[in-house]
Design a protein around this motif. Structure first.
Motif, PDB file in Angstrom:
ATOM      1  N   GLU A 168      -4.046  15.122   1.063  1.00 36.39           N
ATOM      2  CA  GLU A 168      -2.259  14.485   1.415  1.00 36.39           C
ATOM      3  C   GLU A 168      -1.982  15.164  -0.204  1.00 36.39           C
ATOM      4  O   GLU A 168      -0.666  14.617  -0.800  1.00 36.39           O
ATOM      5  N   ILE A 169      -2.821  15.239  -1.687  1.00 33.54           N
ATOM      6  CA  ILE A 169      -2.954  15.474  -2.628  1.00 33.54           C
ATOM      7  C   ILE A 169      -1.845  16.679  -3.353  1.00 33.54           C
ATOM      8  O   ILE A 169      -2.225  17.531  -2.232  1.00 33.54           O
ATOM      9  N   ALA A 170      -1.373  16.640  -3.948  1.00 39.61           N
ATOM     10  CA  ALA A 170      -0.261  18.097  -3.597  1.00 39.61           C
ATOM     11  C   ALA A 170      -1.357  19.022  -5.291  1.00 39.61           C
ATOM     12  O   ALA A 170      -1.922  18.583  -6.116  1.00 39.61           O
ATOM     13  N   ASP A 171      -1.287  19.739  -4.948  1.00 46.91           N
ATOM     14  CA  ASP A 171      -2.382  20.870  -5.356  1.00 46.91           C
ATOM     15  C   ASP A 171      -1.768  21.167  -6.773  1.00 46.91           C
ATOM     16  O   ASP A 171      -2.816  21.211  -7.905  1.00 46.91           O
ATOM     17  N   SER A 172      -0.395  20.972  -7.418  1.00 51.87           N
ATOM     18  CA  SER A 172       0.464  20.816  -8.721  1.00 51.87           C
ATOM     19  C   SER A 172      -0.519  19.423  -9.440  1.00 51.87           C
ATOM     20  O   SER A 172      -1.037  19.232 -10.249  1.00 51.87           O
ATOM     21  N   ASN A 173      -1.685  18.335  -8.815  1.00 54.49           N
ATOM     22  CA  ASN A 173      -2.477  17.215  -9.466  1.00 54.49           C
ATOM     23  C   ASN A 173      -3.805  18.045  -9.796  1.00 54.49           C
ATOM     24  O   ASN A 173      -4.336  18.606  -9.080  1.00 54.49           O
ATOM     25  N   PRO A 174      -3.680  17.106 -11.381  1.00 58.20           N
ATOM     26  CA  PRO A 174      -4.284  17.881 -12.527  1.00 58.20           C
ATOM     27  C   PRO A 174      -6.115  18.118 -12.057  1.00 58.20           C
ATOM     28  O   PRO A 174      -7.131  18.871 -11.707  1.00 58.20           O
ATOM     29  N   GLY A 219      -9.589   5.162 -20.449  1.00 63.26           N
ATOM     30  CA  GLY A 219      -8.511   5.931 -20.376  1.00 63.26           C
ATOM     31  C   GLY A 219      -7.528   6.602 -19.315  1.00 63.26           C
ATOM     32  O   GLY A 219      -7.059   7.243 -19.572  1.00 63.26           O
ATOM     33  N   PHE A 220      -8.187   6.023 -18.088  1.00 64.87           N
ATOM     34  CA  PHE A 220      -7.087   6.340 -17.410  1.00 64.87           C
ATOM     35  C   PHE A 220      -5.722   5.870 -17.123  1.00 64.87           C
ATOM     36  O   PHE A 220      -5.301   4.607 -17.510  1.00 64.87           O
ATOM     37  N   ASP A 221      -5.092   6.847 -17.135  1.00 67.29           N
ATOM     38  CA  ASP A 221      -3.380   5.823 -15.998  1.00 67.29           C
ATOM     39  C   ASP A 221      -2.851   6.297 -15.137  1.00 67.29           C
ATOM     40  O   ASP A 221      -4.075   6.026 -14.009  1.00 67.29           O
ATOM     41  N   GLU A 222      -1.992   5.966 -15.155  1.00 64.79           N
ATOM     42  CA  GLU A 222      -1.623   6.400 -12.963  1.00 64.79           C
ATOM     43  C   GLU A 222      -1.597   7.761 -12.938  1.00 64.79           C
ATOM     44  O   GLU A 222      -1.198   6.493 -11.883  1.00 64.79           O
ATOM     45  N   ARG A 223      -2.313   8.382 -13.300  1.00 69.29           N
ATOM     46  CA  ARG A 223      -2.829   9.486 -12.537  1.00 69.29           C
ATOM     47  C   ARG A 223      -4.183   9.304 -11.849  1.00 69.29           C
ATOM     48  O   ARG A 223      -4.471   9.865 -11.516  1.00 69.29           O
ATOM     49  N   GLY A 224      -5.260   7.895 -12.117  1.00 68.81           N
ATOM     50  CA  GLY A 224      -5.818   7.923 -11.860  1.00 68.81           C
ATOM     51  C   GLY A 224      -6.079   6.736 -10.160  1.00 68.81           C
ATOM     52  O   GLY A 224      -6.926   6.030 -10.730  1.00 68.81           O
ATOM     53  N   ARG A 225      -5.169   6.692  -9.981  1.00 71.42           N
ATOM     54  CA  ARG A 225      -4.511   5.812  -8.700  1.00 71.42           C
ATOM     55  C   ARG A 225      -3.568   6.084  -7.375  1.00 71.42           C
ATOM     56  O   ARG A 225      -2.835   7.379  -7.942  1.00 71.42           O
ATOM     57  N   GLU A 226      -3.689   5.972  -6.424  1.00 68.99           N
ATOM     58  CA  GLU A 226      -2.841   6.347  -5.639  1.00 68.99           C
ATOM     59  C   GLU A 226      -2.853   5.286  -4.451  1.00 68.99           C
ATOM     60  O   GLU A 226      -4.482   4.058  -4.584  1.00 68.99           O
ATOM     61  N   LEU A 227      -1.811   4.797  -3.968  1.00 67.76           N
ATOM     62  CA  LEU A 227      -2.190   3.215  -3.000  1.00 67.76           C
ATOM     63  C   LEU A 227      -1.851   4.425  -1.734  1.00 67.76           C
ATOM     64  O   LEU A 227      -1.398   4.616  -1.877  1.00 67.76           O
ATOM     65  N   ILE A 228      -2.730   3.718  -1.240  1.00 66.51           N
ATOM     66  CA  ILE A 228      -3.967   3.985   0.245  1.00 66.51           C
ATOM     67  C   ILE A 228      -4.024   3.353   1.162  1.00 66.51           C
ATOM     68  O   ILE A 228      -3.262   1.783   0.977  1.00 66.51           O
ATOM     69  N   THR A 229      -3.834   3.444   2.454  1.00 64.73           N
ATOM     70  CA  THR A 229      -3.978   2.465   3.860  1.00 64.73           C
ATOM     71  C   THR A 229      -4.429   3.128   4.190  1.00 64.73           C
ATOM     72  O   THR A 229      -5.573   3.949   3.937  1.00 64.73           O
ATOM     73  N   ILE A 230      -5.151   2.110   5.072  1.00 68.78           N
ATOM     74  CA  ILE A 230      -5.982   1.884   6.708  1.00 68.78           C
ATOM     75  C   ILE A 230      -5.650   2.754   7.819  1.00 68.78           C
ATOM     76  O   ILE A 230      -4.541   1.967   8.469  1.00 68.78           O
ATOM     77  N   GLN A 231      -5.405   4.226   8.464  1.00 64.22           N
ATOM     78  CA  GLN A 231      -4.371   4.523   9.834  1.00 64.22           C
ATOM     79  C   GLN A 231      -5.484   4.742  10.994  1.00 64.22           C
ATOM     80  O   GLN A 231      -5.593   5.498  10.299  1.00 64.22           O
TER      81      GLN A 231
END
Length: 384
Positions: free
Chosen positions: A276-282, A364-376
């Motif tokens: 589900e992550i965009a290809d642009s994510n480094p 050294g992480f910032d917001e690029r180091g996390r995703e909000l996730i659920t279990i479905q």
């Protein structure tokens, strides 16, 4: 992987048994993991990721000496002291558990050897001091994960919160973070419970939480123990929202919890929801390469905890060439320079985010180091 990557040949080398031996190695790296015991769900993917670490960095060959601490902090200390005294390691990757890591910081600092800690608790690097300056953490700090969770709580009208965490540095630091973020968002913590990593039941703690009837419960636990409080809450009829930290970011969490963990909300690595992550994510390309290599070697996908060890290899590959200018491996000059080079890491893309270290931030992480996730439907999904 691109031909310039130090990781490309590793899976093949491991499969053929051609990894560099002690006689060839110019740099020694100790790796301590919990492949057995209560923390094994964290430690096994970390152990299995060691063959994917770079065996050559620049002109140096690297030997990795792996030891299992059986999830026992005392054994961790014994392992680390042995690696320092007998193997004369230049760096340590590990250990897997937060209490285990806290227990060896003094020895690492006294020896002047950098430690890359793949643990959850930010207490290994906070508050920064003369000992912790030798520690670098390859997971997101609790504050970054917590900010995403509490922002969601505030947006969805959560006013009261119950907390249950492990009775160790991971659980204690999460309670500290939760208390600060709850106050910031106008949320009241009305129940606060603890349990041991080895507990098989938390019925007493669960009944207190259910009795307090908070709008939501946050579980501060890592690995397999993260499942127990949530399942117990559901069994006792709790109907509110349940939040988990990045300590629950592993496929086994869903396997062990089944339908009882449906709807769980957590903030964690993009690896859990990579399609589900965009290809642009480094980090997406690198995370995909790591997962593919791990699958080829082990026949299954890794938990995110394994990626924390893989990223330690990336950090070393980036820092070692700079450190080598100050001295040869095996010397205090090299190890001190390696620590300095790790601290100067800038915009290094890892499997779970981008590292920017500073003297005060050894995660050294910032917001690029996390995703909000659920279990479905029995799967991790982006929470949209």
């Amino acid at each position: 992987m691109p031909s310039t990557s130090p990781f490309k040949p590793i899976a093949l080398l491991a499969a053929l048994g051609l990894c560099c031996g002690a006689a060839m190695a110019q740099m020694k790296v100790g790796v301590v993991y919990s492949a057995t015991g209560p923390t094994a769900l964290v430690g096994i993917p970390q152990k299995n990721s060691v063959p994917l670490l770079p065996r050559k960095i620049g002109d140096l060959t690297v030997e990795y000496i792996g030891l299992d601490d059986a999830s026992d902090p005392t054994q961790t200390v014994n392992n680390v002291r042995k690696l320092l005294a007998e193997q004369h390691i230049d760096a340590l990757i590990g250990p897997s558990g937060s209490p285990n890591a806290m227990g060896v910081i003094q020895f690492i600092a006294d020896a002047g050897v950098p430690m890359l800690a793949p643990v959850g608790t930010a207490a290994v690097v906070q508050p920064m001091d003369e000992q912790k300056k030798w520690v670098f953490k390859t997971t997101q700090n609790d504050e970054i994960i917590g900010a995403a969770l509490f922002d969601h709580m505030a947006r969805t009208g959560i006013k009261t919160l119950g907390y249950i965490g492990m009775a160790d540095p991971y659980g204690e630091n999460w309670y500290r973070v939760a208390s600060e973020l709850a106050a910031k968002h106008g949320i009241q913590i009305i129940a606060n419970e603890r349990f041991a990593r080895t507990d098989s039941s938390v019925v007493g703690q669960t009944l207190k939480l259910v009795g307090a009837n908070p709008d939501a419960v946050l579980v501060g636990a890592a690995g397999g123990p993260s499942v127990l409080p949530e399942v117990s809450l559901v069994d006792k009829g709790y109907k509110g929202k349940i939040y988990q930290t990045h300590g629950a970011a592993l496929p086994a969490f869903i396997k062990l919890g089944g339908k009882k963990v449906e709807g769980t909300i957590l903030a964690a690595s993009l690896m859990l929801v990579l399609p589900e992550i965009a290809d642009s994510n480094p980090s997406k390309k690198l995370a995909t390469e790591y997962i593919d290599a791990y699958k080829k070697l082990n026949g299954e996908a890794p938990a995110t905890f394994g990626a924390n060890v893989y990223d330690a290899g990336l950090l070393l590959a980036n820092a070692v060439p700079k450190a080598e200018k100050a001295g040869k491996p095996g010397t205090a000059a090299f190890r001190s320079a390696l620590r300095d080079a790790l601290e100067q890491t800038k915009e290094l893309v890892g499997t779970q985010g981008v590292y920017n270290m500073t003297p005060q931030d050894h995660s050294g992480f910032d917001e690029r180091g996390r995703e909000l996730i659920t279990i479905q439907d029995g799967q991790f999904k982006l929470l949209k």
